[in-house]
Write a protein that holds these residues in place. Structure first.
Motif, PDB file in Angstrom:
ATOM      1  N   ASP A   1     -20.639  13.863 -94.819  1.00 12.54           N
ATOM      2  CA  ASP A   1     -19.920  15.107 -94.555  1.00 12.54           C
ATOM      3  C   ASP A   1     -18.981  14.932 -93.366  1.00 12.54           C
ATOM      4  OD1 ASP A   1     -21.330  16.269 -96.584  1.00 12.54           O
ATOM      5  OD2 ASP A   1     -22.852  17.116 -95.262  1.00 12.54           O
ATOM      6  N   ALA A   2     -17.699  15.144 -93.595  1.00 17.81           N
ATOM      7  CA  ALA A   2     -16.724  15.082 -92.509  1.00 17.81           C
ATOM      8  C   ALA A   2     -16.549  16.489 -91.930  1.00 17.81           C
ATOM      9  CB  ALA A   2     -15.394  14.571 -93.032  1.00 17.81           C
ATOM     10  N   ALA A   3     -16.223  16.544 -90.677  1.00 16.24           N
ATOM     11  CA  ALA A   3     -15.982  17.848 -90.055  1.00 16.24           C
ATOM     12  C   ALA A   3     -14.762  18.491 -90.705  1.00 16.24           C
ATOM     13  CB  ALA A   3     -15.748  17.669 -88.562  1.00 16.24           C
ATOM     14  N   PRO A   4     -14.821  19.776 -91.019  1.00 14.30           N
ATOM     15  CA  PRO A   4     -13.675  20.428 -91.646  1.00 14.30           C
ATOM     16  C   PRO A   4     -12.487  20.487 -90.688  1.00 14.30           C
ATOM     17  CG  PRO A   4     -15.343  22.037 -91.053  1.00 14.30           C
ATOM     18  CD  PRO A   4     -15.927  20.690 -90.788  1.00 14.30           C
ATOM     19  N   ALA A   5     -11.302  20.428 -91.251  1.00 14.60           N
ATOM     20  CA  ALA A   5     -10.080  20.502 -90.448  1.00 14.60           C
ATOM     21  C   ALA A   5      -9.955  21.889 -89.829  1.00 14.60           C
ATOM     22  CB  ALA A   5      -8.875  20.211 -91.324  1.00 14.60           C
ATOM     23  N   ALA A   6      -9.451  21.928 -88.620  1.00 15.63           N
ATOM     24  CA  ALA A   6      -9.302  23.197 -87.901  1.00 15.63           C
ATOM     25  C   ALA A   6      -8.123  23.989 -88.450  1.00 15.63           C
ATOM     26  CB  ALA A   6      -9.100  22.925 -86.420  1.00 15.63           C
ATOM     27  N   ARG A   7      -8.253  25.310 -88.422  1.00 15.49           N
ATOM     28  CA  ARG A   7      -7.160  26.205 -88.815  1.00 15.49           C
ATOM     29  C   ARG A   7      -6.698  26.896 -87.547  1.00 15.49           C
ATOM     30  NH1 ARG A   7      -4.762  30.560 -90.872  1.00 15.49           N
ATOM     31  NH2 ARG A   7      -4.479  31.007 -93.034  1.00 15.49           N
TER      32      ARG A   7
ATOM     33  N   LEU B   1      -1.787  25.044 -82.240  1.00 19.56           N
ATOM     34  CA  LEU B   1      -1.721  23.745 -82.918  1.00 19.56           C
ATOM     35  C   LEU B   1      -1.079  22.691 -82.018  1.00 19.56           C
ATOM     36  CD1 LEU B   1      -1.222  22.940 -86.542  1.00 19.56           C
ATOM     37  CD2 LEU B   1       0.319  21.828 -84.968  1.00 19.56           C
ATOM     38  N   ASN B   2       0.006  23.053 -81.327  1.00 19.99           N
ATOM     39  CA  ASN B   2       0.681  22.100 -80.454  1.00 19.99           C
ATOM     40  C   ASN B   2      -0.164  21.727 -79.238  1.00 19.99           C
ATOM     41  OD1 ASN B   2       3.814  23.582 -81.280  1.00 19.99           O
ATOM     42  ND2 ASN B   2       3.082  21.580 -81.926  1.00 19.99           N
ATOM     43  N   GLY B   3      -1.178  22.493 -78.923  1.00 21.74           N
ATOM     44  CA  GLY B   3      -2.095  22.121 -77.863  1.00 21.74           C
ATOM     45  C   GLY B   3      -2.859  20.853 -78.203  1.00 21.74           C
ATOM     46  N   LYS B   4      -3.147  20.647 -79.481  1.00 20.04           N
ATOM     47  CA  LYS B   4      -3.854  19.437 -79.923  1.00 20.04           C
ATOM     48  C   LYS B   4      -2.892  18.403 -80.493  1.00 20.04           C
ATOM     49  CE  LYS B   4      -7.551  17.373 -82.117  1.00 20.04           C
ATOM     50  NZ  LYS B   4      -8.924  17.308 -82.229  1.00 20.04           N
TER      51      LYS B   4
ATOM     52  N   THR C   1      -0.709  25.262 -93.564  1.00 15.64           N
ATOM     53  CA  THR C   1       0.590  25.362 -94.229  1.00 15.64           C
ATOM     54  C   THR C   1       1.306  26.661 -93.871  1.00 15.64           C
ATOM     55  OG1 THR C   1      -0.459  26.268 -96.204  1.00 15.64           O
ATOM     56  CG2 THR C   1      -0.038  23.892 -96.179  1.00 15.64           C
ATOM     57  N   HIS C   2       0.569  27.676 -93.458  1.00 19.78           N
ATOM     58  CA  HIS C   2       1.193  28.943 -93.056  1.00 19.78           C
ATOM     59  C   HIS C   2       2.068  28.770 -91.812  1.00 19.78           C
ATOM     60  CE1 HIS C   2      -2.460  28.681 -90.633  1.00 19.78           C
ATOM     61  NE2 HIS C   2      -1.912  29.536 -89.783  1.00 19.78           N
ATOM     62  N   LEU C   3       1.905  27.660 -91.085  1.00 18.26           N
ATOM     63  CA  LEU C   3       2.709  27.401 -89.890  1.00 18.26           C
ATOM     64  C   LEU C   3       3.931  26.536 -90.171  1.00 18.26           C
ATOM     65  CD1 LEU C   3      -0.215  26.773 -87.367  1.00 18.26           C
ATOM     66  CD2 LEU C   3       1.123  28.872 -87.706  1.00 18.26           C
ATOM     67  N   ASP C   4       4.109  26.117 -91.410  1.00 17.08           N
ATOM     68  CA  ASP C   4       5.280  25.327 -91.810  1.00 17.08           C
ATOM     69  C   ASP C   4       6.319  26.290 -92.385  1.00 17.08           C
ATOM     70  OD1 ASP C   4       7.091  23.428 -92.571  1.00 17.08           O
ATOM     71  OD2 ASP C   4       5.865  22.575 -94.161  1.00 17.08           O
ATOM     72  N   ARG C   5       7.098  26.878 -91.511  1.00 19.67           N
ATOM     73  CA  ARG C   5       8.025  27.937 -91.923  1.00 19.67           C
ATOM     74  C   ARG C   5       9.180  27.443 -92.781  1.00 19.67           C
ATOM     75  NH1 ARG C   5       8.121  31.837 -86.621  1.00 19.67           N
ATOM     76  NH2 ARG C   5       5.892  32.175 -86.634  1.00 19.67           N
ATOM     77  N   ASP C   6       9.661  26.216 -92.536  1.00 17.30           N
ATOM     78  CA  ASP C   6      10.789  25.715 -93.325  1.00 17.30           C
ATOM     79  C   ASP C   6      10.338  24.896 -94.530  1.00 17.30           C
ATOM     80  OD1 ASP C   6       9.895  23.537 -91.887  1.00 17.30           O
ATOM     81  OD2 ASP C   6      11.843  23.015 -91.043  1.00 17.30           O
TER      82      ASP C   6
ATOM     83  N   GLY D   1       7.097  20.108 -94.952  1.00 13.22           N
ATOM     84  CA  GLY D   1       5.911  19.259 -94.904  1.00 13.22           C
ATOM     85  C   GLY D   1       5.443  18.974 -93.496  1.00 13.22           C
ATOM     86  N   VAL D   2       6.120  19.545 -92.495  1.00 14.37           N
ATOM     87  CA  VAL D   2       5.734  19.366 -91.097  1.00 14.37           C
ATOM     88  C   VAL D   2       5.503  20.743 -90.493  1.00 14.37           C
ATOM     89  CG1 VAL D   2       6.334  18.348 -88.868  1.00 14.37           C
ATOM     90  CG2 VAL D   2       7.244  17.331 -90.966  1.00 14.37           C
ATOM     91  N   ALA D   3       4.285  20.998 -90.030  1.00 17.66           N
ATOM     92  CA  ALA D   3       3.952  22.291 -89.432  1.00 17.66           C
ATOM     93  C   ALA D   3       4.125  22.195 -87.915  1.00 17.66           C
ATOM     94  CB  ALA D   3       2.518  22.678 -89.763  1.00 17.66           C
ATOM     95  N   CYS D   4       4.818  23.155 -87.345  1.00 15.60           N
ATOM     96  CA  CYS D   4       5.001  23.299 -85.892  1.00 15.60           C
ATOM     97  C   CYS D   4       5.687  22.093 -85.249  1.00 15.60           C
ATOM     98  CB  CYS D   4       3.664  23.554 -85.201  1.00 15.60           C
ATOM     99  SG  CYS D   4       2.845  25.051 -85.774  1.00 15.60           S
ATOM    100  N   GLU D   5       6.691  21.534 -85.944  1.00 14.60           N
ATOM    101  CA  GLU D   5       7.419  20.410 -85.358  1.00 14.60           C
ATOM    102  C   GLU D   5       8.091  20.854 -84.080  1.00 14.60           C
ATOM    103  OE1 GLU D   5       9.974  21.550 -89.014  1.00 14.60           O
ATOM    104  OE2 GLU D   5       7.903  21.692 -88.403  1.00 14.60           O
ATOM    105  N   LYS D   6       8.013  19.999 -83.081  1.00 15.34           N
ATOM    106  CA  LYS D   6       8.514  20.342 -81.764  1.00 15.34           C
ATOM    107  C   LYS D   6       9.303  19.162 -81.218  1.00 15.34           C
ATOM    108  CE  LYS D   6       6.590  22.321 -77.571  1.00 15.34           C
ATOM    109  NZ  LYS D   6       5.334  22.591 -76.896  1.00 15.34           N
ATOM    110  N   ARG D   7      10.479  19.419 -80.759  1.00 18.77           N
ATOM    111  CA  ARG D   7      11.337  18.356 -80.223  1.00 18.77           C
ATOM    112  C   ARG D   7      11.021  18.022 -78.808  1.00 18.77           C
ATOM    113  NH1 ARG D   7      13.360  18.639 -84.591  1.00 18.77           N
ATOM    114  NH2 ARG D   7      14.538  20.181 -85.595  1.00 18.77           N
TER     115      ARG D   7
END
Length: 92
Positions: free
Chosen positions: A27-33, A40-43, A78-83, A86-92
């Motif tokens: 059993d793997a730990a479930p991915a965080a939401r 998300l960008n904190g991690k 996926t709710h955080l991938d507004r555009d 395939g990349v959620a919360c991309e930050k430059r």
């Protein structure tokens, strides 16, 4: 314990499954939401992506390439991938 005869010979193999695979090891730990991109960008500093994703940009901006690729985390967020690139919360 299970006893198995190999190819009809007299050789037998005894296997104890509890000794091979500890209970709960598969059993793997479930991915965080995450609730928002700040969390998300904190991690994942530059965002998280599904495998094969490319950041889509408009104008003169350069695409982000330093995001983390993690299918399970991306699918939970996926709710955080507004555009929808395939990349959620991309930050430059």
């Amino acid at each position: 314990m299970k006893r198995i005869a190999l190819l009809g010979s007299t050789l037998a193999l005894t296997v104890s499954l509890s000794a091979v695979v500890p209970v709960g090891a598969v059993d793997a730990a479930p991915a965080a939401r995450y609730a928002n991109c700040k969390a998300l960008n904190g991690k994942y500093r530059h965002g998280v992506a599904r495998p094969g994703a490319r950041d889509s940009v408009k104008g003169r901006a350069k695409p982000v390439r330093t995001f983390t690729v993690n299918r399970a985390v991306y699918q939970r967020n996926t709710h955080l991938d507004r555009d929808r690139d395939g990349v959620a919360c991309e930050k430059r």
